[in-house]
Design a protein around this motif. Structure first.
Motif, PDB file in Angstrom:
ATOM      1  N   THR A 125       0.970  -1.184  -0.004  1.00  0.00           N
ATOM      2  CA  THR A 125      -0.136  -0.035  -0.083  1.00  0.00           C
ATOM      3  C   THR A 125       0.840   1.286   0.042  1.00  0.00           C
ATOM      4  O   THR A 125       1.894   1.138   0.635  1.00  0.00           O
ATOM      5  N   LEU A 126       0.608   2.329  -0.708  1.00  0.00           N
ATOM      6  CA  LEU A 126       0.992   3.300  -0.980  1.00  0.00           C
ATOM      7  C   LEU A 126      -0.013   4.427  -0.126  1.00  0.00           C
ATOM      8  O   LEU A 126      -0.850   4.677  -0.621  1.00  0.00           O
ATOM      9  N   TYR A 127       0.404   5.184   0.856  1.00  0.00           N
ATOM     10  CA  TYR A 127      -0.338   6.003   1.724  1.00  0.00           C
ATOM     11  C   TYR A 127       0.163   7.499   1.614  1.00  0.00           C
ATOM     12  O   TYR A 127       0.958   7.821   2.133  1.00  0.00           O
ATOM     13  N   PHE A 128      -0.671   8.210   1.119  1.00  0.00           N
ATOM     14  CA  PHE A 128      -0.421   9.617   0.848  1.00  0.00           C
ATOM     15  C   PHE A 128      -1.128  10.182   2.129  1.00  0.00           C
ATOM     16  O   PHE A 128      -2.408  10.427   2.183  1.00  0.00           O
ATOM     17  N   HIS A 129      -0.210  10.624   3.091  1.00  0.00           N
ATOM     18  CA  HIS A 129      -0.581  11.249   4.303  1.00  0.00           C
ATOM     19  C   HIS A 129      -0.547  12.670   4.220  1.00  0.00           C
ATOM     20  O   HIS A 129      -1.323  13.477   4.561  1.00  0.00           O
ATOM     21  N   GLY A 130       0.366  13.199   3.565  1.00  0.00           N
ATOM     22  CA  GLY A 130       0.640  14.740   3.271  1.00  0.00           C
ATOM     23  C   GLY A 130      -0.469  14.868   1.906  1.00  0.00           C
ATOM     24  O   GLY A 130      -0.980  13.930   1.351  1.00  0.00           O
ATOM     25  N   ALA A 131      -0.820  16.114   1.831  1.00  0.00           N
ATOM     26  CA  ALA A 131      -1.934  16.460   0.824  1.00  0.00           C
ATOM     27  C   ALA A 131      -1.435  16.042  -0.611  1.00  0.00           C
ATOM     28  O   ALA A 131      -0.392  16.592  -0.657  1.00  0.00           O
ATOM     29  N   ALA A 132      -2.216  15.330  -1.174  1.00  0.00           N
ATOM     30  CA  ALA A 132      -1.904  15.040  -2.656  1.00  0.00           C
ATOM     31  C   ALA A 132      -2.710  15.442  -3.769  1.00  0.00           C
ATOM     32  O   ALA A 132      -3.980  15.421  -3.296  1.00  0.00           O
ATOM     33  N   VAL A 133      -2.178  15.829  -4.683  1.00  0.00           N
ATOM     34  CA  VAL A 133      -3.041  16.209  -5.828  1.00  0.00           C
ATOM     35  C   VAL A 133      -2.543  15.331  -7.015  1.00  0.00           C
ATOM     36  O   VAL A 133      -1.511  15.475  -7.517  1.00  0.00           O
ATOM     37  N   ILE A 134      -3.295  14.497  -7.517  1.00  0.00           N
ATOM     38  CA  ILE A 134      -2.949  13.181  -8.592  1.00  0.00           C
ATOM     39  C   ILE A 134      -3.556  13.653  -9.783  1.00  0.00           C
ATOM     40  O   ILE A 134      -4.636  14.264  -9.917  1.00  0.00           O
ATOM     41  N   GLU A 135      -2.822  13.522 -10.866  1.00  0.00           N
ATOM     42  CA  GLU A 135      -3.330  13.788 -12.391  1.00  0.00           C
ATOM     43  C   GLU A 135      -2.410  12.671 -12.876  1.00  0.00           C
ATOM     44  O   GLU A 135      -0.954  12.465 -12.946  1.00  0.00           O
ATOM     45  N   GLY A 136      -3.175  11.903 -13.610  1.00  0.00           N
ATOM     46  CA  GLY A 136      -2.320  10.833 -14.450  1.00  0.00           C
ATOM     47  C   GLY A 136      -2.814   9.406 -13.846  1.00  0.00           C
ATOM     48  O   GLY A 136      -3.727   9.084 -13.295  1.00  0.00           O
ATOM     49  N   LEU A 137      -1.936   8.303 -14.414  1.00  0.00           N
ATOM     50  CA  LEU A 137      -2.334   6.893 -14.055  1.00  0.00           C
ATOM     51  C   LEU A 137      -1.941   6.576 -12.609  1.00  0.00           C
ATOM     52  O   LEU A 137      -0.712   6.888 -12.179  1.00  0.00           O
ATOM     53  N   VAL A 138      -2.857   5.858 -11.945  1.00  0.00           N
ATOM     54  CA  VAL A 138      -2.407   5.436 -10.507  1.00  0.00           C
ATOM     55  C   VAL A 138      -2.983   4.026 -11.004  1.00  0.00           C
ATOM     56  O   VAL A 138      -4.407   3.605 -10.771  1.00  0.00           O
ATOM     57  N   GLY A 139      -2.228   3.015 -10.793  1.00  0.00           N
ATOM     58  CA  GLY A 139      -2.466   1.643 -11.220  1.00  0.00           C
ATOM     59  C   GLY A 139      -1.539   0.574 -10.328  1.00  0.00           C
ATOM     60  O   GLY A 139      -0.670   0.859  -9.502  1.00  0.00           O
ATOM     61  N   GLY A 140      -1.834  -0.546 -10.630  1.00  0.00           N
ATOM     62  CA  GLY A 140      -1.157  -1.748  -9.771  1.00  0.00           C
ATOM     63  C   GLY A 140      -1.890  -2.836  -9.208  1.00  0.00           C
ATOM     64  O   GLY A 140      -3.076  -2.538  -8.810  1.00  0.00           O
ATOM     65  N   ALA A 141      -1.142  -3.732  -8.839  1.00  0.00           N
ATOM     66  CA  ALA A 141      -2.032  -4.928  -7.978  1.00  0.00           C
ATOM     67  C   ALA A 141      -1.966  -4.613  -6.465  1.00  0.00           C
ATOM     68  O   ALA A 141      -2.762  -5.188  -5.832  1.00  0.00           O
ATOM     69  N   GLY A 142      -1.412  -3.601  -6.012  1.00  0.00           N
ATOM     70  CA  GLY A 142      -1.402  -2.843  -4.511  1.00  0.00           C
ATOM     71  C   GLY A 142      -2.601  -1.874  -4.470  1.00  0.00           C
ATOM     72  O   GLY A 142      -3.629  -1.965  -5.260  1.00  0.00           O
ATOM     73  N   SER A 143      -2.608  -1.265  -3.323  1.00  0.00           N
ATOM     74  CA  SER A 143      -3.616  -0.289  -3.043  1.00  0.00           C
ATOM     75  C   SER A 143      -2.935   1.027  -2.643  1.00  0.00           C
ATOM     76  O   SER A 143      -1.866   1.414  -2.421  1.00  0.00           O
ATOM     77  N   VAL A 144      -3.913   2.064  -2.758  1.00  0.00           N
ATOM     78  CA  VAL A 144      -3.474   3.366  -2.392  1.00  0.00           C
ATOM     79  C   VAL A 144      -4.626   3.867  -1.333  1.00  0.00           C
ATOM     80  O   VAL A 144      -5.514   3.635  -1.288  1.00  0.00           O
ATOM     81  N   TRP A 145      -4.023   4.503  -0.174  1.00  0.00           N
ATOM     82  CA  TRP A 145      -4.821   5.212   0.857  1.00  0.00           C
ATOM     83  C   TRP A 145      -4.506   6.675   0.777  1.00  0.00           C
ATOM     84  O   TRP A 145      -3.459   7.173   0.495  1.00  0.00           O
ATOM     85  N   PHE A 146      -5.407   7.281   1.072  1.00  0.00           N
ATOM     86  CA  PHE A 146      -5.573   8.945   1.175  1.00  0.00           C
ATOM     87  C   PHE A 146      -6.040   9.178   2.757  1.00  0.00           C
ATOM     88  O   PHE A 146      -7.061   8.775   3.044  1.00  0.00           O
ATOM     89  N   GLY A 147      -5.276   9.993   3.082  1.00  0.00           N
ATOM     90  CA  GLY A 147      -5.402  10.330   4.739  1.00  0.00           C
ATOM     91  C   GLY A 147      -4.757  11.516   5.128  1.00  0.00           C
ATOM     92  O   GLY A 147      -4.695  12.421   4.278  1.00  0.00           O
ATOM     93  N   GLY A 148      -4.467  11.601   6.062  1.00  0.00           N
ATOM     94  CA  GLY A 148      -3.494  12.844   6.784  1.00  0.00           C
ATOM     95  C   GLY A 148      -4.602  13.957   7.402  1.00  0.00           C
ATOM     96  O   GLY A 148      -4.229  15.245   7.642  1.00  0.00           O
ATOM     97  N   SER A 149      -5.918  13.788   7.657  1.00  0.00           N
ATOM     98  CA  SER A 149      -6.933  14.738   7.745  1.00  0.00           C
ATOM     99  C   SER A 149      -6.971  15.915   7.106  1.00  0.00           C
ATOM    100  O   SER A 149      -7.141  17.012   7.580  1.00  0.00           O
ATOM    101  N   THR A 150      -6.571  15.853   5.752  1.00  0.00           N
ATOM    102  CA  THR A 150      -6.769  17.039   4.792  1.00  0.00           C
ATOM    103  C   THR A 150      -7.423  16.432   3.573  1.00  0.00           C
ATOM    104  O   THR A 150      -7.947  15.639   3.421  1.00  0.00           O
ATOM    105  N   THR A 151      -7.444  17.697   2.796  1.00  0.00           N
ATOM    106  CA  THR A 151      -8.103  17.172   1.308  1.00  0.00           C
ATOM    107  C   THR A 151      -7.167  16.946   0.206  1.00  0.00           C
ATOM    108  O   THR A 151      -6.077  17.318   0.143  1.00  0.00           O
ATOM    109  N   GLN A 152      -7.409  15.396  -0.183  1.00  0.00           N
ATOM    110  CA  GLN A 152      -6.489  14.874  -1.364  1.00  0.00           C
ATOM    111  C   GLN A 152      -7.440  15.047  -2.431  1.00  0.00           C
ATOM    112  O   GLN A 152      -8.655  14.842  -2.510  1.00  0.00           O
TER     113      GLN A 152
END
Length: 195
Positions: A125-152
């Motif tokens: 798992t890749l865990y974005f704890h700091g604010a993230a702005v994603i654009e493009g492909l997010v893929g793979g057999a794993g997982s993505v977490w969005f957190g940090g009590s902020t807006t992702q």
């Protein structure tokens, strides 16, 4: 040629070019207003820190660059920071090792100018704890977490195809600035919102 950075602090106001290959090991700390610019291949094999209270520190993964994370920690911390560090990805940012959670504390921008980057989670798992702005492909057999009590944010041009997506941490909000079709497992355990 390639280089290995272990248990050291690089601080000041310059740019470190990692175009010939770089391995980041335990205790590496980029501070001050330094920029680590990668147009080649960087492999992270242990926890590192971006920022040490001295200014805005930047990890820049340029178009054509590969930033490969080959581990995860039991305590989840992978890239720590002091609140002033940032990651900008216009290349390939990937997690290829470890079946656990790898946490990113600095802010993360999944694009540079008009060039979107790719995030690939092959395992764990890749865990974005700091604010993230994603654009493009997010893929793979794993997982993505969005957190940090902020807006992702998932911006226009985002394609999401990981096996799992979760919103974690109380107060985390996931802002969708695009229409998405997602066929994986989605979990919202944050008491935040998706809009």
């Amino acid at each position: 040629g390639s280089a290995v950075a272990t248990a050291g602090l690089i601080t000041g106001s310059g740019t470190v070019l990692a175009d010939g290959g770089l391995s980041l090991n335990s205790g590496f700390n980029l501070g001050g207003t330094e920029t680590l610019s990668n147009s080649g291949s960087v492999t992270q094999t242990w926890q590192i820190q971006l920022g040490n209270g001295g200014g805005a520190t930047l990890l820049q993964n340029n178009a054509g660059g590969v930033y490969d994370i080959t581990f995860d920690q039991g305590n989840q911390l992978g890239i720590t920071g002091d609140g002033n560090g940032a990651i900008v990805n216009a290349g390939l940012f990937e997690k290829t090792g470890g079946s656990g959670v790898f946490r990113i504390d600095p802010t993360f921008a999944g694009f540079s100018g008009s060039t979107p980057g790719t995030v690939e989670v092959t395992t764990g798992t890749l865990y974005f704890h700091g604010a993230a702005v994603i654009e493009g492909l997010v893929g793979g057999a794993g997982s993505v977490w969005f957190g940090g009590s902020t807006t992702q944010t998932l911006d226009a041009g985002t394609t999401l195809s990981t096996a799992g997506v979760a919103i974690v941490d109380s107060g985390t909000n996931l802002l969708l600035n695009t229409s998405l079709t997602y066929a994986g497992v989605f979990n919202n355990s944050s008491n935040g919102s998706t809009h």
